[in-house]
Every structure is written in structure tokens, then in C-alpha cells.
Scaffold this motif. Structure first.
Motif, PDB file in Angstrom:
ATOM      1  N   UNK A 131      38.175  25.609  48.097  1.00 36.19           N
ATOM      2  CA  UNK A 131      37.950  27.062  48.147  1.00 36.19           C
ATOM      3  C   UNK A 131      38.723  27.719  47.018  1.00 36.19           C
TER       4      UNK A 131
ATOM      5  N   UNK B 191      37.939  33.310  43.196  1.00 42.18           N
ATOM      6  CA  UNK B 191      37.417  34.050  42.044  1.00 42.18           C
ATOM      7  C   UNK B 191      35.952  34.438  42.088  1.00 42.18           C
ATOM      8  N   UNK B 192      35.352  34.584  43.270  1.00 42.94           N
ATOM      9  CA  UNK B 192      33.933  34.971  43.309  1.00 42.94           C
ATOM     10  C   UNK B 192      33.732  36.309  42.612  1.00 42.94           C
ATOM     11  N   UNK B 193      32.724  36.374  41.793  1.00 48.84           N
ATOM     12  CA  UNK B 193      32.438  37.611  41.075  1.00 48.84           C
ATOM     13  C   UNK B 193      33.026  37.622  39.682  1.00 48.84           C
ATOM     14  N   UNK B 194      33.922  36.670  39.406  1.00 47.61           N
ATOM     15  CA  UNK B 194      34.477  36.581  38.056  1.00 47.61           C
ATOM     16  C   UNK B 194      33.761  35.448  37.327  1.00 47.61           C
TER      17      UNK B 194
ATOM     18  N   UNK C  28      33.643  26.357  46.831  1.00 46.94           N
ATOM     19  CA  UNK C  28      33.086  27.579  47.421  1.00 46.94           C
ATOM     20  C   UNK C  28      34.002  28.718  47.005  1.00 46.94           C
ATOM     21  N   UNK C  29      33.427  29.720  46.341  1.00 40.37           N
ATOM     22  CA  UNK C  29      34.254  30.832  45.862  1.00 40.37           C
ATOM     23  C   UNK C  29      34.165  32.029  46.793  1.00 40.37           C
ATOM     24  N   UNK C  30      35.287  32.737  46.905  1.00 43.46           N
ATOM     25  CA  UNK C  30      35.389  33.907  47.775  1.00 43.46           C
ATOM     26  C   UNK C  30      35.833  35.116  46.952  1.00 43.46           C
ATOM     27  N   UNK C  31      35.461  36.312  47.401  1.00 45.94           N
ATOM     28  CA  UNK C  31      36.035  37.501  46.759  1.00 45.94           C
ATOM     29  C   UNK C  31      37.543  37.517  46.980  1.00 45.94           C
ATOM     30  N   UNK C  32      38.291  37.842  45.935  1.00 41.37           N
ATOM     31  CA  UNK C  32      39.751  37.758  46.026  1.00 41.37           C
ATOM     32  C   UNK C  32      40.323  38.631  47.131  1.00 41.37           C
ATOM     33  N   UNK C  33      39.758  39.840  47.302  1.00 42.14           N
ATOM     34  CA  UNK C  33      40.369  40.767  48.251  1.00 42.14           C
ATOM     35  C   UNK C  33      40.270  40.289  49.700  1.00 42.14           C
ATOM     36  N   UNK C  34      39.344  39.395  49.985  1.00 38.76           N
ATOM     37  CA  UNK C  34      39.215  38.923  51.376  1.00 38.76           C
ATOM     38  C   UNK C  34      39.558  37.449  51.513  1.00 38.76           C
TER      39      UNK C  34
ATOM     40  N   UNK D  34      26.761  39.031  38.226  1.00 42.06           N
ATOM     41  CA  UNK D  34      28.051  38.814  38.878  1.00 42.06           C
ATOM     42  C   UNK D  34      27.909  38.238  40.286  1.00 42.06           C
TER      43      UNK D  34
ATOM     44  N   UNK E 163      32.879  41.014  45.487  1.00 45.51           N
ATOM     45  CA  UNK E 163      32.690  40.367  44.190  1.00 45.51           C
ATOM     46  C   UNK E 163      32.984  41.317  43.029  1.00 45.51           C
TER      47      UNK E 163
ATOM     48  N   UNK F 203      37.509  43.161  41.048  1.00 45.03           N
ATOM     49  CA  UNK F 203      38.410  42.302  40.299  1.00 45.03           C
ATOM     50  C   UNK F 203      39.624  43.151  39.886  1.00 45.03           C
TER      51      UNK F 203
END
Lengths: 420, 293
Positions: free
Chosen positions: A30, A33-36, A62-68, B72, B249, B252
Motif C-alpha cells: 500500500x 500517493x494516489x493522484x500523484x 494499491x495506492x491511496x489518497x494521502x489524506x485518508x 489524475x 486524489x 496533494x
């Protein structure tokens, strides 16, 4: 005969390949960095190279959004659904290790020889995580600002003293050229507060908790040095040197670049945007020495092994693979962070000798101090953030720090000292 | 005198319409800001926020934010997931909650009033308090699928659907509506020998259009707009993530606000379309049930 032989050969080859593929044990991973897109591309390259370069393991990510991300990991730990390899924010690592989410990373000391110490996550005498990069904070300003205000350019060897720093702020304020002399980035909440501001406290001689025992904040967060820090911190806002906690995030992002702030306390990750914004004479100054030495925060994202991983040796093999200088350099060039080794830094565009951001590597290696290495940090960090925001907004310094100490100590006590 | 009265009436009407337009603008401005901002580069978007330009498609306008947003994040997949979960949950919710309400209102059985009170009382329990126990529960639940027996519902659509199929508010809405239906209709059907299921299907539900619309809209908004915490903790694979988790997503270190606005505009389309389709039934349901969204 020839077509038959060819067919048989192809069959045999495909069977062997399938056998080799089947022999590879899957290691799930895991990542935050999802979205980057750039970060994902570099990571995928590392994984593809690893999967193709040996026959024992295959890593799937599997990538996740950092904030969550942290919430997802904690939930998965509760449900017994953790992957094998985890991405971990450095200061959170001790908490996850203490909570049983992680197991020691069986990596050799040779593999991390020459790495910035702040990129190695140690807890209870064992290595739990290793990072490919670190981040550093500097005092952004323009050379033209220093010249116009008649200020000495501080260096790593001779940083500004507290008096010099305050004189610089006063000169900037008195010039009338700026909305504020200093942008501290109070618009950024959360981990930014302890990461960016606890070094000021430490530079005064205080700390968030007592690092000699990690069982109390008493005498650290409410020491005389901490009180002195608190008064100084409050004065930055009361005397109009810095925008308060209601700072607009847009001002944080653009204020310095647009020339509305004389100085900005910001991380190396923002440097690229500043350079792109056309601030050609930007200089990145070391932290001032507020009495107990110049200090900046340290510790970024690192790789570790979950307690549910049945193949820690496979995870360690992947981490060792990822620690190659070429990948450290690729990450640095991609997302602007500081490579974990000096050799990798020399391979990058910005951190090589003479590079625009080279000073950040030196800052990281010379001035950095990791946040308190304790499972209780995750709670103490939030208490510290609230205390600093309250003090910035005018709360009584001594009362606020005493209350923060009580809250941190109550949490430590409720968790039986977090194993210290 | 007659002319003066007519003028006054006209002025009053104009004032009333003006005030209505002003109020509607207050509600429209956030949407206009979102759509307009989605067409601007970040530096212009941020610079425009302090002026009326924030609501006008002026300056450097393009669809770049939309292109970047699609690069993205797998927006199509997220929207498909959310629409699928919402449609299935809402459909099941209307069927199950209306059946439960039918039972509470029309069938005679011991303890129904107590049970209804208990169900309605659950409205005061915030979801956050049961999230962790529910997580532990669903992570151990069995399921028989195409690949045989599986243990654990994590990373599936069913874990996003089944726990939300029945809720106290929807049951309560149907109960309140059913209580106002003419009893004579039900009794006449019973005298004619109709089964309870037949009465439910042929009499009660065809008369329940307004409450179905209300329940569908309220439930849809919950399922589409507010599903964040639950999927965050039960869905770890990207293939099953809904739109609200996907919003992360775009946050950032340097937030791309234009892309955020483009994403929000895109994911708002199904909600607005759904509301426009059902708005007539929804408005009439407000009159008949006294429930507002």
C-alpha cells in the motif's frame, strides 16, 4: 517436423515461464500517493524492475489518497486485512509498531549505509522502516530583500541568532514593503504544525515531550525554555510580524512568490513552484539559532513490513531494491524531495553540488531532528498543534502549555506509558 | 385610485420576484463558482476569488482542468461505482423499508409499536459510533459467490450496499405516509380476499409515489454525496472506490484547485440530473408528507 518441434519448444518455454511466474510469491503493498502521477510512475518503475529482476517475489501495489491513508491502514489493521509492505509516515511509525501493525524490517545495515539518519525508522532498537527521501524546511527569502534591508546572509556554519532573526523581521516590517515580514504557513494545519514549529521550541531548549524517558511532557513542553518560546511565538502574531491562524491558503501558496512576504518558512517541496513563479533570486536560509542551536524537522514517508506479512524477507528484498541510488534520484527529480544519500543527490538535477536546491540536503544532514520517537507522538502532535494555535490567537502561554502537558501525560498514562 | 392600486400591485410583484431572484442567486452562486472555476488555471482562479470575476467565465478559459483531472484519477470508474451502489441501495431500500412500514401500519402483531419506537430511536445514533464494530463484523462475514465460499466482505460492492439498505428514516417516512392512506381501501381489498402482499403491490405502493420520490432523493443524496468514512475503511482497492473517496486524489501538497472544481462539477452531474427528473414528485411529496430534503 520443424513446425512440430517449434510448437513443442514454444509449449515448453511457455510452461517454464508460467512455472516461474507461479513460483513468484505475491507481496501486496500500500502506498499513499494516489493522484500523484509522477510519484506513481516512479514507484511503478521500481516495482516492475523488481518483479522482472528476480523470480521469488512479485509486488503489487494499491495506492491511496494521502489524506485518508492512515485511516485506511488503521481500519485494515482492525479488520486483519493489512498488506505485506506498508508505506509509513516517519513520525507515525513508532505508534504503528507499538500497536502491532508492523514487524521489524529485516534489512541489513549495509543496505542503509550512508543514508540520512532521518530516513531510517528505528524503534526499540530495531529498524522498522526506511525512506527513499527526506524533506527539509528553510527560511525562503530573496537576495534582493537581504540586500535592501542590509542583512547578513546566514550560513549553516553561522546561522542567524535570535536577535539577528528578530532584527531582520523588524527591518522587513519597518520597510513597509510587505504585507507581513514572515510567512509561517499557519494556513497549513495538521502535521505541519509539529513538523515545522516544534524545531523552534527545540531551538529554545524545550520539546514536545521529555525525550529522556518519553513518559511525560512535564519539564519539556512547560519548561522555562518552552515558556520563553511560547511568549516569542505569540509575539510574532501580536506584533504583526506574521499572519495568524486565519491565513488564507492561497496567500500561503502565493504570498511569498508575489512579494507580499519578506520571509517564508517553507519546505523544499515548495521550492520548485517558487522557482517556476520567477523568483530568480530566491535563497534558502538555514533555521535561526534561537538559543539551543538551529533545528529543522525531519522524517518523511518510509517503507516497512506489516505484522500480517508472511514473507518479511521478500518485503526486505523489495525495500533493498528500492533503495538504489538511481531510484532515489528518480523520486527526487520527479517530486522534488531530498534523496536519502549524498551519492543519489549527485545524480539529481537540483540536489547535486551547485544545484538550485543543494542547500536542502545540507540542511537535512546538519540541522534536522526527528520528531519524538514514541507511539504517543500521534496524540502529542495534535495537542501541540492546538496549543500553538491557541497561543497564536492570544491564549495565556503558561496556562496553555500546562494544559497541553496534562493532556499529553493523561494519554501516556492511559496507554501504560506506551511501552517505554 | 384604481391605477394607483394596480401600480402598487405591480411594484409589490416586482419586489417579490426581485427578492426571489436574489435568494435563488445565493443558492446558485456556489454552483456557478464551481463550474466557472473549473475552467480557469489555478493562478487565475485564486486571483479572481476576491472579485465578481470569480463567477464569470472570463480570462484564460479552457478545459485543461478536466483533461488533467481525468489523468489524475479514474473518474469514470469512481462515478460508475457510486451510481451503481446508489441505484442498488436506493432500490433495495425502498422495497425493504416500505415492506417494513407496511407491516408496522397494516398488520397486527405483538410488539410492533415498541419495535418501531426502537427503530426510530436509532436515528440519534451517529454512524461513527458503530463504524468500527460494523467493520469487524463485515470483515468476518461469509459470502457464497461464483468462486465458492468466501470469508469477509471487504473490497466489494456488497459491503457498500447491504449495511445501508434499511434505515430508520426511510422506514419512518413510509410509516407516516401509510398511516394517512384511506383504511377503507385496504379493508375493502381484504373483504374481497386479497392477500397482504397483493394489497401492498397493487394498492399501497401505486399510491405511494410522493413518498417513494422523497425517500429515493434523500437516500440517493446520502449514498452518493456522503459516503466517505465507510468506503474509506472497507474498500482498499481502487476498483471499488466511490467518488467521495476519489476526491482525495486531488488534495496533494500543492492543491490543484481547478482540477478539484472540475472533478466536483463532473460528479455533481448525476445528482443534479436525478433531482431534475424527480423534482416534480419531490415537490408534491413535500406538500403531502411535510418532509423537506
Amino acid at each position: 517436423m520443424k513446425p512440430t518441434k517449434t510448437l513443442l519448444g514454444a509449449l515448453a518455454a511457455s510452461t517454464m515461464l508460467a512455472g516461474a511466474a507461479a513460483a513468484q510469491t505475491e507481496l501486496t503493498m500500500w502506498y499513499h500517493g494516489a493522484g500523484n502521477e509522477v510519484e506513481s510512475r516512479v514507484l511503478n518503475t521500481i516495482i516492475e524492475d523488481f518483479n522482472a529482476g528476480q523470480s521469488d517475489w512479485t509486488v503489487s501495489v494499491e495506492s491511496f489518497p494521502q489524506q485518508s491513508y492512515n485511516d485506511s491502514v488503521v481500519a485494515a489493521a482492525l479488520a486483519g486485512n493489512l498488506p505485506c509492505i506498508l508505506d509509513i509516515d516517519g513520525p507515525v511509525m513508532p505508534n504503528w509498531a507499538w500497536a502491532g501493525y508492523l514487524q521489524p524490517l529485516p534489512i541489513s545495515e549495509e543496505a542503509i549505509d550512508g543514508h540520512l539518519e532521518s530516513t531510517i525508522g528505528r524503534w526499540n532498537g530495531e529498524i522498522y522502516s526506511v525512506g527513499l527521501w527526506d524533506a527539509a524546511v528553510a527560511l525562503y527569502t530573496r537576495q534582493s530583500t537581504l540586500d535592501e534591508l542590509g542583512l547578513r546572509t546566514p550560513t549553516l556554519e553561522e546561522p542567524w541568532s535570535k536577535d539577528e532573526f528578530m532584527a531582520a523581521l523588524e527591518a522587513a516590517k519597518a520597510s513597509g514593503e510587505y504585507d507581513y515580514a514572515l510567512d509561517l504557513g499557519t494556513a497549513w494545519t495538521g502535521e505541519w504544525y509539529p513538523y515545522a514549529y516544534s524545531p523552534f521550541l527545540q531551538s529554545f531548549g524545550g520539546d514536545i515531550v521529555d525525550r529522556s524517558s518519553y513518559t511525560t511532557a512535564e519539564g519539556a513542553l512547560n519548561s522555562d525554555a518552552a515558556l520563553e518560546f511560547g511568549e516569542w511565538w505569540q509575539s510574532l502574531f501580536e506584533e504583526g510580524y506574521a499572519p495568524g491562524t486565519s491565513q488564507d491558503p492561497a496567500d500561503r501558496d502565493n504570498g511569498f512568490n508575489e512579494g507580499r512576504y519578506a520571509f517564508s518558512w517553507n519546505g523544499n517541496w515548495a521550492a520548485a513552484a517558487t522557482l517556476e513563479a520567477g523568483v530568480d533570486d530566491v535563497v534558502f536560509l538555514p533555521a535561526p539559532d534561537l538559543g539551543n542551536g538551529p533545528i529543522i524537522g525531519a522524517g518523511s514517508w518510509q517503507f516497512g513490513v506489516s505484522s500480517e506479512c508472511a514473507h518479511p524477507e521478500g518485503a526486505a528484498a523489495f525495500v533493498e531494491h528500492a533503495l538504489q541510488d538511481e531510484y532515489l534520484a528518480a523520486f527526487s527529480d520527479g517530486i522534488g524531495l531530498i534523496p536519502a544519500t549524498r551519492e543519489a543527490a549527485q545524480m539529481t538535477e537540483n540536489y547535486a553540488d551547485g544545484g538550485k536546491l543543494a542547500v536542502f540536503f545540507d540542511l537535512s544532514s546538519e540541522q534536522s531532528l526527528v520528531r519524538p520517537v514514541t507511539p504517543g507522538y500521534v496524540v502529542a502532535a495534535k495537542v501541540f498543534e492546538k496549543a500553538l494555535a491557541d497561543i497564536a490567537n492570544g491564549a495565556d502561554v503558561a496556562d496553555t502549555l500546562d494544559a497541553a502537558v496534562d493532556e499529553i501525560d493523561r494519554d501516556i498514562e492511559a496507554n501504560q506509558g506506551y511501552g517505554h | 385610485m384604481a391605477t394607483v392600486t394596480s401600480d402598487n400591485r405591480g411594484l409589490r410583484l416586482a419586489a417579490r420576484y426581485l427578492s426571489l431572484v436574489l435568494v435563488s442567486l445565493i443558492f446558485l452562486f456556489p454552483l456557478v463558482f464551481m463550474v466557472v472555476s473549473s475552467l480557469k488555471p489555478d493562478h487565475q482562479l485564486l486571483a479572481d476569488t476576491s472579485s465578481i470575476r470569480a463567477f464569470l467565465p472570463v480570462g484564460d478559459i479552457s478545459l485543461d482542468n478536466y483533461v488533467n483531472a481525468f489523468e489524475r484519477a479514474p473518474i469514470g470508474r469512481f462515478m460508475l461505482n457510486s451510481v451503481f451502489v446508489t441505484v442498488v441501495t436506493v432500490t433495495a431500500s425502498i422495497a425493504l423499508c416500505s415492506l417494513a412500514a407496511f407491516s408496522f401500519v397494516f398488520l397486527e402483531w405483538t410488539g410492533r409499536n415498541v419495535l418501531l419506537s426502537v427503530i426510530v430511536a436509532t436515528l440519534i445514533i451517529p454512524f461513527e459510533t458503530i463504524a468500527v464494530p460494523l467493520l469487524l463484523f463485515v470483515s468476518k462475514l461469509p459470502w457464497i459467490g461464483l468462486e465458492g465460499l468466501e470469508i469477509g466482505w471487504l473490497n466489494t460492492y456488497r459491503v457498500q450496499i447491504i449495511p445501508w439498505m434499511v434505515d430508520a428514516l426511510t422506514v419512518f417516512l413510509f410509516v407516516q405516509f401509510f398511516k394517512d392512506l384511506p383504511r377503507e381501501l385496504i379493508e375493502a381489498a381484504r373483504v374481497e380476499g386479497a392477500s397482504w402482499m397483493l394489497i401492498y403491490r397493487k394498492i399501497v405502493m401505486p399510491l405511494s409515489g410522493p413518498v417513494i420520490a422523497t425517500a429515493a432523493i434523500l437516500k440517493s443524496l446520502v449514498m452518493y454525496n456522503n459516503q466517505y468514512l465507510w468506503p474509506l475503511i472497507v474498500v482498499q482497492d481502487e476498483a471499488h472506490r466511490p467518488v467521495m473517496v476519489g476526491l482525495g486524489y486531488f488534495f496533494q501538497l500543492q492543491i490543484a484547485w481547478g482540477e478539484v472544481m472540475a472533478y466536483l462539477t463532473l460528479i455533481s452531474v448525476p445528482v443534479i440530473a436525478f433531482y431534475l427528473v424527480l423534482q416534480r414528485a419531490f415537490i408534491s411529496s413535500i406538500a403531502s408528507t411535510g418532509v423537506k430534503g
